[in-house]
Structure formats: C-alpha cells, structure tokens
Scaffold this active site. Structure first.
Site, PDB file in Angstrom:
ATOM      1  N   LYS A  51       0.828  -1.214   0.000  1.00 53.40           N
ATOM      2  CA  LYS A  51       0.000   0.000   0.000  1.00 53.40           C
ATOM      3  C   LYS A  51       0.861   1.261   0.000  1.00 53.40           C
ATOM      4  O   LYS A  51       2.007   1.233   0.430  1.00 53.40           O
ATOM      5  CB  LYS A  51      -0.979  -0.001   1.172  1.00 53.40           C
ATOM      6  CG  LYS A  51      -0.395   0.332   2.543  1.00 53.40           C
ATOM      7  CD  LYS A  51      -1.331  -0.105   3.643  1.00 53.40           C
ATOM      8  CE  LYS A  51      -2.386   0.868   4.100  1.00 53.40           C
ATOM      9  NZ  LYS A  51      -3.283   1.585   3.314  1.00 53.40           N
ATOM     10  N   ASN A  75     -14.205   3.602  -1.720  1.00 52.71           N
ATOM     11  CA  ASN A  75     -13.380   3.744  -0.531  1.00 52.71           C
ATOM     12  C   ASN A  75     -12.790   5.132  -0.478  1.00 52.71           C
ATOM     13  O   ASN A  75     -12.538   5.759  -1.515  1.00 52.71           O
ATOM     14  CB  ASN A  75     -12.281   2.681  -0.481  1.00 52.71           C
ATOM     15  CG  ASN A  75     -11.046   3.110  -1.232  1.00 52.71           C
ATOM     16  OD1 ASN A  75     -10.231   3.876  -0.709  1.00 52.71           O
ATOM     17  ND2 ASN A  75     -10.911   2.653  -2.477  1.00 52.71           N
ATOM     18  N   CYS A 136      -4.259   8.814  -6.551  1.00 49.30           N
ATOM     19  CA  CYS A 136      -5.231   8.570  -5.480  1.00 49.30           C
ATOM     20  C   CYS A 136      -6.278   9.679  -5.473  1.00 49.30           C
ATOM     21  O   CYS A 136      -5.939  10.844  -5.324  1.00 49.30           O
ATOM     22  CB  CYS A 136      -4.574   8.488  -4.107  1.00 49.30           C
ATOM     23  SG  CYS A 136      -5.813   8.248  -2.818  1.00 49.30           S
TER      24      CYS A 136
END
Lengths: 309, 270
Positions: A51, A75, A136
């Site tokens: 991650k 998420n 992200c």
C-alpha cells in the site's frame, strides 16, 4: 497425458523484470503483504504491491471510509500508512523472508516527498520496483494533483526517475480525458511501465438523511463495476505506448485477467477481489493455467494483444 | 488456543431458523474452529458480484472435532447481504473466513462479570456467557420493545433467571428502561468490594456502549466494548473499518476488524 512440454508457461516480462506469473496483488488491497500469511505463501504471486507509503506516517481519513455499491465499492481510506521508516524497519525483513517479489506504491504531498520515499526505498536491494501513485482520488496531495495533467505527470515521473535506478511503474488515474496522452507522458519521462486504472471517482448519498455516506464525501470506485472502463483504457494505453502496461480494474477471475492480456496488458493487478476472497490471487493464477491448457496457449506472449478487430 | 490464524472454509447450511427478529443459522464445517467470544467471521452465500462483499457475523457457537464442526451465527436482517443469508436453505453453501479479530479477555480469575448485550449484540455476549458459565456473571439484555428480545431458550443461563436482566425501552417486558439505567441502579446496591472485582463486557449500538462507558469508566470499572463498523475485507488489509482510539499524543485510527472488534472502552474515542 500431460508432459512437461505441454504445461503452459505463465511467466511474463514487465520491462527488465521477469515475473513467474502475470498476477500482481494491487496496492491498497493487500496491506503490507504480511496479512496474507495465514492464507497462502505470497511468493506464489507474480508480485505484490505494498500500500502507498509516505515519508511520515499518514493518519488517513475519518470514518466512514467504505460504501458497498452495485458490483463495486467506494473507498476513501486516505492513504493511512506507517511511513517510510517503520515500513523499512518492521515490514521489509518479513517480506524479504517470504521471498515474495514486492513492489512499493509511493506517494507524497509534494514532488520532494516522492523523491524522499523513492530514495529511501531504492536502498532496498530486495525491492523489485517502485510504483508511483499519481492517482489517489481521496487525498488532495495523493498524487492526483500531479497525475491529472500530462505536464504534472511528466515532471513527477522524471524527478523520481532521476533519483532511482529501480524499475519505475507509474499508476495512472482514469479520471482524465485522454488516457493515451497520460500514458505517453509517463513513458516520455522514463517510466518502465504504467499501471492502470486507479479507482474512478464516485459518490454515495443517503436520500433520507440527505448526507453523504463517506466522511470524505467522494471516494474511489473499484470492483467488477469498473472493469469495462478499465479494459477500454488499458486497450487505449497499450496502443499509445511501447512500455509495458499493467492492467487493473475489477478483475475477479482468470477470464477477466485474460481479457486484459488480450487487449495488450503485460500483466494484471488484482485489487478489490482480495477483499472479498483472501485467496483471490492464487485462484486466478490457477485459473489462468487452466484457461491456457484448455485453449492450447503455451505462453502468454503468443496471446497478448491478439484481439481480433 | 483461541487466537488461531484465520482460514477460509466452505460451510453447508444445516438449519436456518427465524425467531422473532432474529435469524439463527447452523452450518456444518470440515472441522471445529476454536474461537474467543467476540471474534467474528466474514460470510457470503450468494453467487455473482452483487452484493460484492462478505458480511461480518459474530461467532455464536463453534463445536466439533478434527473431522467435523458446527458453527452458528445469530443475526438480524439489516441489508441485502443479511437478507440473502436469511433466505438460504438446508445444504446451501457458504464461504466463511474465520476466526477474525480479537475477542473478549475472559481469563481473569475471581472477577464479577456483567455482560451487556443490546439488540443483535447478544450474538457476541451469549458465547461470552457460555464461556463464563462457572464464573460469577450477570447478563443484561436490552431491546427497544418486548418482541425484539431473543427466545428464552437461546439465553445461556436462563435456568438461573436471577443471572439475567431483560431491559425493554417500552417497558413491556422486564426492566423498564435501557441497560445503562438498569446497570446504574444495580451499581448503587453493589458493595465496594464487589465493585472492585467488576468487569463490564458489552456489545450493542454505539449509543448504548457510550452510555455504559460513561457510567463505568469514572468509577474505575474496566469495560471491554465490542464495536461494529462497515467493513470490506474483515482481515486487516483495506483499513476501511478504522475507528479512533487513544494513543500517545492524541488518537489514531485502528481497525475494528484487526485490533478490535473488542477494545478497552477507556481507549475508544466515543
């Protein structure tokens, strides 16, 4: 009778790296890798991507962080992680002992922070590659600021390229107008491979309370719901660049994985499927082997990019 | 060995029973799964991608030996996943990952245990009562209305009713009020030496847990709270179920599925 010569060869090359099979566990869905020790030997994977790691520990977003959606999930974890130093001290030794091929996803709030993490990771001889998180959607500084324009992506990639000899993968956002242009920008800046797609920006609300379900309001959509979008973008990216493209987005089965290889992906990453079934990656590896045997495919090079148009 | 590594099993439904608002599902599995009360399983029993994720269910009972085991779950239908589970029939198959998380710590000798279950929280509190059968315990069960209480024969220790306090918000059954109110009344008549031996274990809605924590903690009574949260994976990789826990210099997000679901109530930021 099956002879050795007839056993399909699952190995793939991603730039200079040779992986024993095309299945890579995706960043953010595989923790630090060690969480899977109870379920299987993680060295069976083609590779795994740890991650996103930042210079300092990152606290993450407030809850609620997860919403299930039709055939998918949103998420907004917010890149919670233990930071570079603790990762190197407490996780890397166990990863090394596992003999797994590991890649680390890297993110920063600034280009300098990306450099610091990439430099720190490059000291690890066991590290197979660096994956730059330029995508992200849940953190303003989570790379999307750099990954949403070709210039931003080019500059970030070039800076990380300059300080690390490790194979460099760049993970692209699907939340752009032309994925081919973005892929080309990463290639021109010296990336060894590109990974796509990261999650699609989405949202869920409660019509009665009139509130968003995620504390972050928006989140990243993943799971089978996004697979057709991912497949189309991987196909387009493969046409736009010469470097390997690692396909990711909603892969749940061996057949899903073969779809991405068919449109040109060098390898695939499996993400959300790990959350619903801890054995997903090994099931897919075994499934690919079975698919190849049934279809008479001896190696993936002869199958890759053979889409009939 | 309660804290065994989790594993994935295929289970076959033996019985799926509805009693009032509760479902009780009995599943045969290949072997016995040791667990600590409070630990849970991720369960799915449907084909296809929708719903996508398995559902977390507390382990209600686990028995058997190395060649055959039985697992039981008790739950309410709260959404599509539990609705699908509730519709399964004998011989239908489930995928089950278990045991997950950290359960209650129940091995302190000489304690007085007050077990508090609100709503479906009984699915975690009942196995704790079973575990503590030989110990000094009292169980408080809370429900909004009398018809939301479980069937009597499910309640461990029902044959010794002095150990059980049923609390009902509508006053139609047992104590008229919340479990928090019942506990405050009982605390008033508890001797100080007994108070020193008291531990509270609780599972239920967050409001109930907070109320209990605000009662117990100022009196120095240790309390273990089993938390719920939305989860994706259930085994610690996605960080989706994070909850705020006190840490040196402030607070940090820990995982309900991994560091929890049972936390020291004094460390939870309510």
């Amino acid at each position: 009778m099956v002879t050795t010569a007839e056993t399909p060869d699952l190995s793939v090359r991603v730039g200079a790296l040779t992986l024993k099979n095309p299945v890579i566990a995706a960043s953010g869905t595989f923790g630090y890798g060690l969480e899977f020790f109870p379920f299987y030997d993680i060295s069976r994977l083609g590779a795994l991507v740890v991650k996103g790691i930042s210079v300092e520990p990152t606290r993450g977003n407030p809850p609620r962080r997860i919403v299930e959606t039709p055939a998918g999930m949103l998420n907004a974890i917010g890149l919670q992680n233990i930071g570079l130093r603790r990762f190197k001290d407490s996780i890397v030794p166990a990863l090394e002992k596992s003999k797994a091929v590991y890649v680390v996803n890297v993110y920063g709030r600034t280009e300098e922070e990306y450099e610091v993490v990439a430099r720190g990771l490059s000291e690890l001889s066991s590290l197979a590659a660096i994956e730059v998180n330029a995508s992200c959607p849940n953190v303003k500084e989570g790379g999307i600021a750099f990954g949403s324009t070709p210039e931003g992506l080019f500059n970030l990639t070039r800076r990380v390229r300059a300080i690390s000899e490790k194979p460099l993968w760049v993970k692209l956002s699907p939340n752009v107008t032309d994925i081919g242009v973005m892929a080309k920008a990463a290639e021109d800046a010296g990336a060894d491979a590109i990974t796509l797609i990261n999650t699609l920006r989405g949202m869920a609300v409660d019509p009665r309370s009139r509130r968003p379900l995620l504390a972050n309001v928006t989140g990243g959509l993943s799971g089978p719901a996004i697979r057709p979008v991912a497949l189309r973008m991987v196909w387009e990216a493969c046409k736009a660049v010469k470097i390997p493209v690692i396909g990711i987005g909603g892969i749940q089965s061996a057949e899903d994985a073969m779809e991405f290889i068919l449109v040109g992906a060098a390898a695939v990453q499996v993400g959300t499927a790990n959350l619903r079934n801890p054995n997903a990656c090994v099931d897919i590896i075994n499934g690919i082997s079975g698919f190849m045997e049934r279809e008479g495919i001896m190696n993936l090079d002869e199958y890759r990019g053979t889409l009939l148009l | 060995m309660p804290h065994r590594m989790p594993r994935i099993m295929t289970g076959k439904i033996l019985r799926n029973e509805k009693r009032g608002v509760f479902y009780r599902t009995e599943v045969s599995v290949p072997e016995r799964v040791p667990f600590m009360p409070g630990q849970f399983a991720m369960v799915s029993g449907w084909n296809g991608n929708d719903p996508l994720l398995p559902r977390p269910l507390g382990i209600f009972r686990s028995e058997g030996d190395l060649t055959a085991g039985i697992i039981e779950f008790v739950y309410k239908v709260v959404g599509r996943g539990t609705a699908l589970l509730s519709g399964l029939r004998q011989d239908d198959l489930l995928s089950i990952t278990l045991p997950l998380g950290n359960g209650f710590s129940l091995d302190d000798a000489g304690r007085i245990w007050w077990l508090v279950g609100g709503g479906v929280g009984l699915s975690t509190v009942f196995p704790a009562a079973t575990y503590l059968a030989g110990e000094d315990f009292h169980m408080f069960l809370g429900a909004r209305s009398h018809d939301q209480h479980p069937p009597r024969e499910w309640i461990p220790g029902w044959d010794t009713p002095e150990r059980i306090t049923l609390c009902t918000d509508d006053g139609m059954l047992g104590y008229n009020g919340t479990v928090g109110a019942a506990i405050r009344e009982r605390l008033e008549v508890l001797s100080s030496s007994d108070k020193e031996r008291l531990t509270i274990l609780a599972c239920g809605p967050k409001g109930m847990l907070k109320d209990l924590a605000e009662t117990a903690l100022p009196l120095g009574i240790p309390m273990q709270a089993s938390l719920e949260n939305h989860m994706a994976c259930g085994f610690g990789v996605c960080w989706g179920c994070a909850t705020e826990i006190r840490a040196s210099g402030g607070a940090e997000y820990l995982r309900v599925c991994k560091e929890g679901p049972v936390f020291n109530a004094g460390e939870v930021l309510w």
